[in-house]
Design a protein around this motif. Structure first.
Motif, PDB file in Angstrom:
ATOM      1  N   GLU A   2       0.839  -1.209   0.000  1.00 57.07           N
ATOM      2  CA  GLU A   2       0.000   0.000   0.000  1.00 57.07           C
ATOM      3  C   GLU A   2       0.869   1.252   0.000  1.00 57.07           C
ATOM      4  O   GLU A   2       0.581   2.222  -0.701  1.00 57.07           O
ATOM      5  N   TRP A   3       1.933   1.247   0.784  1.00 56.46           N
ATOM      6  CA  TRP A   3       2.838   2.392   0.859  1.00 56.46           C
ATOM      7  C   TRP A   3       3.513   2.627  -0.488  1.00 56.46           C
ATOM      8  O   TRP A   3       3.648   3.767  -0.941  1.00 56.46           O
ATOM      9  N   SER A   4       3.899   1.552  -1.142  1.00 55.37           N
ATOM     10  CA  SER A   4       4.542   1.655  -2.449  1.00 55.37           C
ATOM     11  C   SER A   4       3.582   2.260  -3.476  1.00 55.37           C
ATOM     12  O   SER A   4       3.974   3.107  -4.276  1.00 55.37           O
ATOM     13  N   ARG A   5       2.321   1.825  -3.437  1.00 55.09           N
ATOM     14  CA  ARG A   5       1.332   2.387  -4.370  1.00 55.09           C
ATOM     15  C   ARG A   5       1.139   3.878  -4.127  1.00 55.09           C
ATOM     16  O   ARG A   5       1.004   4.665  -5.060  1.00 55.09           O
ATOM     17  N   LEU A   6       1.117   4.291  -2.857  1.00 58.69           N
ATOM     18  CA  LEU A   6       0.989   5.718  -2.536  1.00 58.69           C
ATOM     19  C   LEU A   6       2.180   6.501  -3.082  1.00 58.69           C
ATOM     20  O   LEU A   6       2.015   7.586  -3.631  1.00 58.69           O
ATOM     21  N   ALA A   7       3.363   5.954  -2.907  1.00 60.26           N
ATOM     22  CA  ALA A   7       4.575   6.631  -3.384  1.00 60.26           C
ATOM     23  C   ALA A   7       4.556   6.742  -4.902  1.00 60.26           C
ATOM     24  O   ALA A   7       4.976   7.762  -5.457  1.00 60.26           O
ATOM     25  N   ASP A   8       4.071   5.698  -5.569  1.00 60.35           N
ATOM     26  CA  ASP A   8       4.026   5.717  -7.031  1.00 60.35           C
ATOM     27  C   ASP A   8       3.018   6.724  -7.564  1.00 60.35           C
ATOM     28  O   ASP A   8       3.201   7.277  -8.637  1.00 60.35           O
ATOM     29  N   SER A   9       1.933   6.947  -6.813  1.00 61.15           N
ATOM     30  CA  SER A   9       0.891   7.862  -7.277  1.00 61.15           C
ATOM     31  C   SER A   9       1.202   9.317  -6.949  1.00 61.15           C
ATOM     32  O   SER A   9       0.543  10.220  -7.448  1.00 61.15           O
ATOM     33  N   ALA A  10       2.205   9.552  -6.101  1.00 58.24           N
ATOM     34  CA  ALA A  10       2.548  10.936  -5.711  1.00 58.24           C
ATOM     35  C   ALA A  10       3.377  11.630  -6.751  1.00 58.24           C
ATOM     36  O   ALA A  10       3.919  11.130  -7.638  1.00 58.24           O
TER      37      ALA A  10
END
Length: 82
Positions: free
Chosen positions: A74-82
């Motif tokens: 989930e954290w990785s997906r957030l970082a990718d979408s930022a």
């Protein structure tokens, strides 16, 4: 309390997690990332983090803590979408 103290409590209570802490005095915001949260709903995740800071919450050393809790994916997906 100090940021390092809050971080140490959470890290020792949930081994292997990454903990980011902001705040001062007795009010803190934390972001906790760990595999330990896989498969848990948001309430269970927050309960797991709160369990690590029960003692300072009960004494008033820690008055308020807001938190965001993620799995590494989930954290990785957030970082990718930022």
């Amino acid at each position: 309390m100090e940021i390092a103290e809050v971080r140490a409590l959470i890290e020792s209570g949930i081994p292997g997690c990454e903990v980011r802490v902001e705040g001062e005095g007795c009010n803190f915001s934390v972001v906790v990332i760990g595999d330990a949260f896989e498969g848990l709903n948001p309430v269970k995740r927050q309960q797991q983090v709160l369990a690590t800071v029960t003692e300072p919450l009960s004494t008033g050393a820690l008055h308020a803590i807001s938190m965001k809790v993620y799995t590494p994916a989930e954290w990785s997906r957030l970082a990718d979408s930022a």
